[in-house]
Write an enzyme that holds these catalytic residues in place. Structure first.
Site, PDB file in Angstrom:
ATOM      1  N   GLY A 192      42.244   4.242  48.873  1.00 43.54           N
ATOM      2  CA  GLY A 192      43.243   3.865  47.884  1.00 43.54           C
ATOM      3  C   GLY A 192      42.628   3.793  46.497  1.00 43.54           C
ATOM      4  O   GLY A 192      41.483   3.372  46.328  1.00 43.54           O
ATOM      5  N   SER A 225      39.914   0.541  50.405  1.00 50.37           N
ATOM      6  CA  SER A 225      40.057   0.464  48.948  1.00 50.37           C
ATOM      7  C   SER A 225      38.936   1.228  48.274  1.00 50.37           C
ATOM      8  O   SER A 225      37.847   1.394  48.833  1.00 50.37           O
ATOM      9  CB  SER A 225      40.006  -0.991  48.485  1.00 50.37           C
ATOM     10  OG  SER A 225      38.679  -1.496  48.558  1.00 50.37           O
ATOM     11  N   ASP A 226      39.197   1.693  47.050  1.00 54.55           N
ATOM     12  CA  ASP A 226      38.089   2.089  46.195  1.00 54.55           C
ATOM     13  C   ASP A 226      37.296   0.824  45.888  1.00 54.55           C
ATOM     14  O   ASP A 226      37.780  -0.306  46.041  1.00 54.55           O
ATOM     15  CB  ASP A 226      38.603   2.758  44.913  1.00 54.55           C
ATOM     16  CG  ASP A 226      37.569   3.690  44.297  1.00 54.55           C
ATOM     17  OD1 ASP A 226      36.364   3.543  44.601  1.00 54.55           O
ATOM     18  OD2 ASP A 226      37.963   4.571  43.511  1.00 54.55           O
ATOM     19  N   TRP A 227      36.059   1.003  45.435  1.00 55.81           N
ATOM     20  CA  TRP A 227      35.138  -0.130  45.283  1.00 55.81           C
ATOM     21  C   TRP A 227      35.626  -1.066  44.172  1.00 55.81           C
ATOM     22  O   TRP A 227      35.837  -0.647  43.038  1.00 55.81           O
ATOM     23  CB  TRP A 227      33.743   0.404  45.009  1.00 55.81           C
ATOM     24  CG  TRP A 227      32.919   0.599  46.250  1.00 55.81           C
ATOM     25  CD1 TRP A 227      31.639   0.155  46.449  1.00 55.81           C
ATOM     26  CD2 TRP A 227      33.281   1.268  47.478  1.00 55.81           C
ATOM     27  NE1 TRP A 227      31.209   0.512  47.718  1.00 55.81           N
ATOM     28  CE2 TRP A 227      32.192   1.184  48.363  1.00 55.81           C
ATOM     29  CE3 TRP A 227      34.448   1.913  47.912  1.00 55.81           C
ATOM     30  CZ2 TRP A 227      32.207   1.711  49.657  1.00 55.81           C
ATOM     31  CZ3 TRP A 227      34.468   2.459  49.201  1.00 55.81           C
ATOM     32  CH2 TRP A 227      33.369   2.354  50.051  1.00 55.81           C
ATOM     33  N   ALA A 229      38.550  -2.305  43.895  1.00 56.90           N
ATOM     34  CA  ALA A 229      39.924  -2.030  43.470  1.00 56.90           C
ATOM     35  C   ALA A 229      40.910  -3.097  43.937  1.00 56.90           C
ATOM     36  O   ALA A 229      41.960  -3.270  43.328  1.00 56.90           O
ATOM     37  CB  ALA A 229      40.365  -0.663  43.993  1.00 56.90           C
TER      38      ALA A 229
END
Length: 793
Positions: A192, A225-227, A229
């Site tokens: 995401g 998730s993206d880091w 995010a």
């Protein structure tokens, strides 16, 4: 999600805090094991252009692949599959279970700073290549991760921007590559994005994550998730996010346990997330009996890797112009090689795509290896405005005399925590370290071997003192997440070096960041540099000018402001073209650049960011040892602003995708922008072609057949492209299929292009369902829409 009985039993055996603990990373790039259910540690790595491993900077030496746009320019699913297989080998060598790639966002506007990681402006091309890459990787039991879901096509204010996209555009364009990579590739995980989509965070997207991806598509895999995010507990858990990265901290943990106990999140939702995590673990060999890792795999500097990476890079390079058969070069010609990018070739973009390669071959090294002393070299004009860590051995470490620097890290009491050698002249401190106490300061040292005026400097957030420039502070200037890592501040100064000059600097810092030493020769006056280039060009049979962009323009976290080449590179080309018998321009960039000099040069080769073997690949392409048979994956605008979508700057926090589905070639064809300099699909290769006997074969998804004849003098690869021009005036032209064939000179081949039925539909917003396009329309059989060879109704 329908879980097997085994997964359900494993989940039931855990209490709620234990379940939730598994849904946030244990570290920057790993997940926690749970021995009671046989779950081992899972390890993730960034991977668009190489599998970096568990450290953001300074990790183990790994292979640096050509960038995504260059690989995609082969328009070859078999090649994409091979890349997936090779990246799986790189992952297995480091015991990595999940590779964070491919990036399948579209090239909406050419200003996007991260386009170099993504395949194309076209959703079908992107999706089909991504699916092949995914299959190649996952056939070896390594998970791919599609990113970034969704409408994440630019970097400006990427952590806060709200991408406003109508439903038809979202489904027909931006979700389509994900849909294809899920259905045709079977991707095991998705990431995401940072941005909001239509007012809701991508990590909380009930509509996209739950209703479309997990619902309509029946996706059984994991959405992470993206880091950094994820911002919420209940909203993200209910919005379809399965895993928060990185760890060990984050917004879930105790807050998510409390949300379940308060009835804000059903425990069945937690169980679904955990079931998807266990499915991923079982697929990659981290559940039950742990996988055995192979012990003998090609090393990054092995002969086999050199062949693979050279071939993959050269095959995607694209001949944009070639007047009078200037290319390929003849081995008898003398070559004046000119340009900063010739001696410091840019082989990778910036941000999380960076890796630590064994070496990076320059174009100078590559051409000299094939032509020897027939090549003269002239450094070019400056191409950067921002300092970068020392390259190419300009600084050497006092400890071992190798290219790089030494770094000693201390705690608050001045006790030494670690001394490390950094071959890249930079290091990450505080993100993925395991010290006995918090790091508070560090000392950097490197030796300058050069004689004369040199530019030295430091980079990183903190309070600095250096052996030449006293004490000063460096701070980040913006508010973006990760600026101290992705675009750290720097300061430089010029000193006179007698040779063997020791440069030392110390920094006191407050948090994690990227730190390093800058070192290079001091800049010369532009007029003097160009004068040298003109003299060299006039004395040779052919001038090869290598120009391009750097990681200042092609990087995570920052968008471009212009497509113009930085510095005085345009003036350098103009001056050389006026003096040389023949002029070849090699563009060392992953994305479109403006070419105001195009009419005055003889040939242009687009070379992308070609990876660790970049110089060997450029040389092989220039000499025709490997045909640069690439076709552009994105259209090149003729001027700044002259594209259907341009601005990347949010207005009141919103970035409106008002061009709808008319991005790139679709918008150019509809007259929504001036004609491009080069269309998607353009590429000359080293032959000429005749098309004949083009026929339509009807069906649910029709096919087009054509005979293609190689009318050139060399074996060559042709890419036959088929576009559909619908009858509906509000529907854009679209690529519906392609096929490639390699043909000997004077020979012909019959080619069949199967169209993809997913391009025959349009989203009916009122009915919330798919309609089929109206019957009729025309098929355009083309070498890019600037060179249409046949039209069939």
């Amino acid at each position: 999600m329908a879980m097997t009985h085994d997964f359900a039993a494993l989940i039931t055996s855990l209490d709620l805090p234990a379940k939730v603990r598994l849904l946030t990373g244990a570290s920057a790039f790993s997940l926690a094991p749970e021995p009671t259910i046989g779950l081992g540690e899972m390890r993730f790595s960034d991977g668009p252009t190489g599998v970096r491993g568990l450290k953001f900077v300074g990790g183990r030496v790994v292979s640096l692949f050509p960038n995504a746009t260059l690989l995609a320019s082969a328009w070859d699913e078999a090649s994409a599959y091979e890349v997936g297989k090779l990246l799986a080998e790189e992952a297995m060598a480091q015991q990595i279970h999940v590779v964070l790639g491919p990036t399948i966002n579209l090239h909406r506007t050419p200003l996007g700073g991260r386009l170099f990681e993504a395949y194309s402006e076209d959703p079908l091309l992107t999706g089909k290549l991504a699916a092949a890459y995914v299959r190649g990787m996952q056939d070896s039991g390594i998970a791919a991760c599609l990113k970034h879901l969704v409408a994440n096509e630019s970097e400006t204010d990427r952590n806060t921007v709200n991408s406003v996209v109508d439903e038809a555009t979202l489904r027909e364009l931006y979700l389509l590559p994900f849909e294809i990579a899920v259905s045709d590739g079977g991707a095991w995980s998705i990431m995401g994005a940072y941005n909001d989509v239509n007012g809701q965070a991508a990590t909380e997207q009930q509509h996209v994550n739950n209703e479309i991806v997990k619902g309509e598509w029946g996706y059984p895999g994991l959405i992470m998730s993206d880091w950094f995010a994820t911002k919420t507990a209940a909203a993200a858990a209910n919005g379809g996010l399965d895993l928060v990265m990185p760890g060990p901290d984050g917004p879930w943990g105790d807050a998510l346990v409390a949300a379940v106990e308060a009835g804000e999140v059903k425990e069945a939702v937690i169980d679904d997330h955990l079931g998807r995590l266990l499915l991923l673990a079982s697929r990659v060999g981290a559940l039950g009996e742990q996988r055995a890792w192979p012990s003998s795999l090609p090393s990054p500097s092995s002969v086999v890797r050199r062949e693979q990476l050279t071939r993959l890079a050269a095959a995607g390079m694209t001949v944009l112009k070639n007047d009078g058969g200037t290319l390929p070069l003849e081995r008898s010609q003398s070559v004046a090689l000119i340009g900063r990018h010739a001696v410091e070739t840019i082989d990778m973009g910036g941000g999380s795509a960076q890796v630590n390669p064994p070496y990076q071959v320059s174009v100078l090294e590559g051409l000299r290896a094939l032509l020897g002393d027939k090549v003269s070299v002239t450094d070019g004009v400056d191409v950067r405005t921002r300092p970068v860590p020392a390259r190419n051995g300009f600084l050497t470490a006092p400890s071992n005399g190798q290219p790089g620097i030494d770094v000693t890290i201390y705690d608050a009491d001045g006790n030494e925590l670690e001394t490390r050698y950094c071959s890249l002249a930079k290091t990450m401190i505080g993100m993925d370290d395991d010290f006995t106490a918090p790091a508070a300061s560090a000392r950097f040292s490197g030796v300058v071997a050069a004689t004369g005026p040199v530019e030295l400097g430091v980079m990183g957030v903190g309070s600095w003192s250096t052996s030449f420039d006293g004490a000063f502070e460096l701070r980040v200037s913006g508010g973006g997440i990760g600026e101290e890592v992705l675009t750290p501040p720097a300061r430089t100064f010029v000193v006179e070096s007698p040779g063997s000059l020791l440069f030392e600097a110390t920094v006191a810092f407050e948090d994690m960041g990227l730190y390093g030493l800058v070192g290079n020769m001091a800049s010369r006056e532009t007029v003097d540099v160009i004068d040298d280039a003109v003299r060299a060009a006039a004395a040779a049979d052919v001038a090869v000018v290598v120009v391009g962009l750097t990681e200042e323009q092609e990087t995570e976290s920052v968008d471009k402001t212009t497509l113009g080449l930085p510095g005085a590179q345009d003036a350098l080309i103009e001056a050389v073209a006026g003096a040389a018998r023949r002029t070849v321009v090699v563009v060392n960039a992953a994305t479109p650049v403006l070419m105001p000099w195009l009419s005055r040069v003889d040939a242009v080769l687009w070379a992308g960011l070609p990876g660790q073997e970049g110089g060997h690949a450029v040389a092989a392409a220039l000499l025709g040892d490997i045909e640069p048979a690439g076709r552009l994956v994105t259209s090149f605008p003729a001027a700044d602003g002259a594209s259907p979508a341009w601005s990347v700057t949010p207005v009141d926090g919103e970035l409106r995708y008002d061009e709808g589905t008319f991005i790139g070639y679709r918008g150019y064809h509809a007259g929504r922008a001036p004609s491009p300099a080069f269309w998607l699909g353009h590429g000359l290769g080293y032959a000429t072609w005749e098309y004949s006997d083009v026929r339509l074969v009807l069906g649910d998804a029709p096919s087009v057949t054509a005979t293609v004849k190689n009318t050139g003098t060399r074996p060559s690869r042709e890419v036959v492209q088929v576009y559909l021009r619908p009858v509906e005036p509000d529907e854009p032209v679209r690529l519906v299929g392609w096929e490639s064939v390699t043909v000997a000179p004077g020979e012909s081949a019959r080619v069949t292009v199967h169209t993809d039925r997913r391009l025959w539909r349009k989203w009916n917003t009122q009915a919330a369902s798919w309609d089929r396009l109206a019957d009729g329309g025309e098929f355009l059989v083309a070498r890019g829409l600037g060179d249409i060879r046949a039209t069939v109704s």
